[in-house]
Write an enzyme that holds these catalytic residues in place. Structure first.
Site, PDB file in Angstrom:
ATOM      1  CE1 TYR A 163      24.938  -0.641  18.637  1.00  0.00           C
ATOM      2  CE2 TYR A 163      23.898   0.151  16.467  1.00  0.00           C
ATOM      3  CZ  TYR A 163      25.000  -0.103  17.089  1.00  0.00           C
ATOM      4  OH  TYR A 163      25.848  -0.288  16.524  1.00  0.00           O
ATOM      5  CG  HIS A 183      26.623  -3.916  15.940  1.00  0.00           C
ATOM      6  ND1 HIS A 183      25.243  -4.157  16.121  1.00  0.00           N
ATOM      7  CD2 HIS A 183      27.214  -4.384  14.718  1.00  0.00           C
ATOM      8  CE1 HIS A 183      24.867  -5.033  15.006  1.00  0.00           C
ATOM      9  NE2 HIS A 183      25.879  -4.969  13.954  1.00  0.00           N
TER      10      HIS A 183
END
Length: 243
Positions: free
Chosen positions: A28, A43
């Site tokens: 991420y 997210h």
């Protein structure tokens, strides 16, 4: 689309057996470095996340106690979203250094990305034997003392296959915005099952490595290859390869 990531561990300390959460966090962060818009979308999205990654494939085991020790390894990351894979690989090249936990408080093992390869697409038919590159996680809810509780499923439970199919169709539908034209999914055989118990954050997930023979719509087989089987794919569950 699928990429192969080759890494080198430059610390001598072994890493913890449950490293999946560390890799998920690193992925991420690298995505955010290359494409903040896409990282924010992933997210903030409350539905499914359409990517998966494999366990580390260790190329030079070093015998040790209390962890996994090696110098060189690789893993795969896969998604039906080509923008995600391209952004992720760009982020890795921008910031090739990362670390994983060792199980010892305050200690970390340092890594560097040595190579990033975009793999050619596979041509898949309506019948395939998948080998799991990371364990498949499937759960259900069952009544216990008058309350519904989550239960992790193993392949010995028939509900495992029902939920595996339902989850795959639901993810396909959300990603493409329409259902499968010819929804067919049948598991013909399962072998080499290895039950696993993986720590993710503050909880444990019971899951399974296996070989699984599937006859299904080519669209679903292709989506399973790209996005993974089962649940929690973005946490490193359900990545498969073709035998």
């Amino acid at each position: 689309m699928r990429a192969k990531i080759t890494v080198r561990k430059i610390s001598r300390v072994p890493i913890h057996f449950d490293y999946q959460y560390g890799i998920a966090s690193m992925l991420y962060a690298r995505l955010a470095a290359a494409n903040m818009r896409l990282a924010n979308e992933i997210h903030s999205h409350q539905g499914f996340k359409f990517y998966t990654f494999s366990n580390l494939v260790i190329e030079d085991w070093i015998p040790t106690k209390g962890g996994l020790n090696f110098t060189k390894a690789h893993f795969f990351i896969s998604s039906p979203d080509t923008e995600f894979i391209r952004s992720f690989t760009e982020g890795l090249l921008l910031e090739p250094e990362f670390f994983l936990g060792t199980g010892e408080r305050g200690m970390k093992a340092d890594f560097i990305i040595e190579r990033v390869e975009i793999l050619p697409p596979l041509v898949l038919s309506d019948s395939v034997v998948f080998r799991t590159l990371s364990p498949v996680y499937v759960k259900t809810q069952r009544n216990k003392d008058g309350q519904l509780v989550e239960v992790d499923l193993y392949p010995k439970d028939s509900k495992f296959y029902e939920n595996l199919h339902t989850n795959l169709v639901d993810r396909y539908t959300e990603f493409y915005g329409h259902g499968v034209e010819h929804d067919h999914f049948e598991v013909l055989d399962v072998s080499d099952v290895k039950p696993k118990r993986v720590s993710i954050g503050n909880s444990f997930r019971r899951c399974s490595l296996m070989k699984i023979t599937v006859e299904a719509s080519p669209e679903l087989i292709g989506f399973a290859y790209d996005a993974g089987l089962g649940e929690k794919n973005a946490m490193g569950f359900g990545c498969v390869d073709v035998v």
